[in-house]
Design an enzyme around this catalytic site. Structure first.
Site, mmCIF file in Angstrom:
data_model
loop_
_atom_site.group_PDB
_atom_site.id
_atom_site.type_symbol
_atom_site.label_atom_id
_atom_site.label_comp_id
_atom_site.label_asym_id
_atom_site.label_seq_id
_atom_site.Cartn_x
_atom_site.Cartn_y
_atom_site.Cartn_z
ATOM 1 N N ASN A 26 -9.693 1.779 9.285
ATOM 2 C CA ASN A 26 -8.924 1.455 10.486
ATOM 3 C C ASN A 26 -9.502 2.192 11.687
ATOM 4 O OD1 ASN A 26 -5.349 1.122 11.212
ATOM 5 N ND2 ASN A 26 -7.076 0.952 12.564
ATOM 6 N N THR A 27 -9.352 3.520 11.691
ATOM 7 C CA THR A 27 -9.777 4.302 12.846
ATOM 8 C C THR A 27 -11.262 4.082 13.166
ATOM 9 O OG1 THR A 27 -8.187 5.957 12.078
ATOM 10 C CG2 THR A 27 -9.680 6.618 13.844
ATOM 11 N N ALA A 73 -9.344 5.460 3.403
ATOM 12 C CA ALA A 73 -9.235 6.633 4.280
ATOM 13 C C ALA A 73 -10.507 7.470 4.318
ATOM 14 C CB ALA A 73 -8.069 7.531 3.888
ATOM 15 N N GLY A 74 -10.805 7.916 5.512
ATOM 16 C CA GLY A 74 -11.896 8.869 5.702
ATOM 17 C C GLY A 74 -13.238 8.258 6.048
ATOM 18 N N LYS A 105 0.888 -1.170 0.000
ATOM 19 C CA LYS A 105 0.000 0.000 0.000
ATOM 20 C C LYS A 105 0.919 1.211 0.000
ATOM 21 C CE LYS A 105 -3.167 2.659 2.760
ATOM 22 N NZ LYS A 105 -3.693 2.888 4.119
#
Lengths: 65, 257
Positions: free
Chosen positions: B205-206, B183-184, B95
């Protein structure tokens, strides 16, 4: 001689990268190495001479996103 | 999703960072049942063995790993990190992240294209973290990438799909390229929206690791992926500007004015 290991100054006795890893305590660890910003494969460590003042990067597996 | 001749078992890719404990990470991965998990490389003092413990945990999860080049700001850093990751994680998947702007962790797309070209020449299978820019996407494909990973919003922001128009245009322009929203994404509804836009996978992830209950949220995202994919396959109706009655008007009673 003196080299930088992960940005920390270290005094080491050995000159070969494979020996330096053992000396630093990374003997059997799953780590990857780069010398002065250039990747050194595991298979090349035994033949890689490290010069005074070299910058050695030792990286281990870690969590990532 | 199929990427570089590999069929992922699930369209959900899950990051392994930010969990409160290894146990919570492992339980979340099991609940999400992801097609791949992302991992990284960091410095570790000799004797700490945290990296070795993490590697053992990852191997036990039996999920394909996608190493990243997170934190790299130059082509050289990213290429060297990728080379090191290939050896440590025993995969040619990478990645590719080259960060160009700190506040938004926005990719440096110029360096990204250059690093992608170098790495594909070296046999890597590059998953580039990019923007929704069509021209950059075209350059990445020309550099040898067979997958694109445009951002939904800045990393860790949880804002969802910031530019649906741009993401829709990107999807439409390259209909046959596997694409991952990376992401996001903050909520399962964002994931559903990504699949409804035509994306093949999401990377989060987050959103899971920092949820109040990560394991439950991991399960919710797994279900959201299934919902989004099925909804898209079912061919959603077109939007209209004006109302159209759903109840038939033919035979409607007349009670006078």
């Amino acid at each position: 001689m003196q080299i930088l290991v992960n940005d920390e100054t270290r005094q080491i006795r050995n000159r070969l990268l494979s020996d330096i890893l053992v000396e630093l305590g990374y003997g059997d660890s799953r780590v990857a190495t780069a010398l002065d910003g250039v990747f050194v494969p595991r298979s090349a460590r035994a033949g890689k001479m490290v010069e005074e003042g070299a910058r050695l990067e030792i990286l281990a597996p870690m969590q990532g996103g | 999703m199929r990427a570089y001749d590999t069929q992922l078992a699930s369209p959900l890719m899950l990051g392994t960072a930010l969990y409160d404990s290894p146990t919570l990470l492992a339980e979340s991965v099991r609940a999400a049942n992801p097609g791949a998990i992302t991992v990284s490389l960091r410095r570790e003092a000799a004797g700490l063995q945290a990296g070795q413990s993490f590697w053992s945990l990852v191997r036990g999860l039996d999920v394909p790993v996608l190493p990243n080049t997170a934190g790299c700001h130059t082509v050289r850093e990213a290429v060297t990190t990728a080379q090191m990751a290939r050896e440590v994680f025993e995969t040619d998947w990478i990645k590719l992240e080259v960060i160009g702007q700190g506040d938004l962790l926005q990719p440096d797309v110029f360096a990204l294209v250059e690093a992608a070209r170098i790495l594909t020449d070296e046999g890597f299978k590059v998953f580039p973290y990019t923007t929704e820019d069509l021209v950059v996407a075209e350059r990445l494909l020309r550099a040898g990438c067979e997958v694109l990973m445009p951002w939904g919003a800045p990393i860790g922001s949880g804002r969802g799909l910031n530019n649906p128009f741009g993401l829709r245009a990107l999807r439409a322009h390259f209909p046959d390229i596997p694409m991952v929203i990376d992401a996001g994404i903050g909520r399962p509804s964002h994931a559903v929206a990504a699949f409804e836009l035509g994306y093949d996978a999401i990377l989060i992830n987050t959103a899971v690791a920092k949820a109040g209950n990560p394991v439950s949220m991991a399960r919710a995202f797994r279900q959201a992926c299934e919902v989004g994919l099925e909804a898209r396959a079912a061919d959603p109706m077109d939007e209209r500007d004006l109302a159209v009655p759903s109840t038939p008007t033919l035979g409607k009673a007349s009670f006078g004015a």
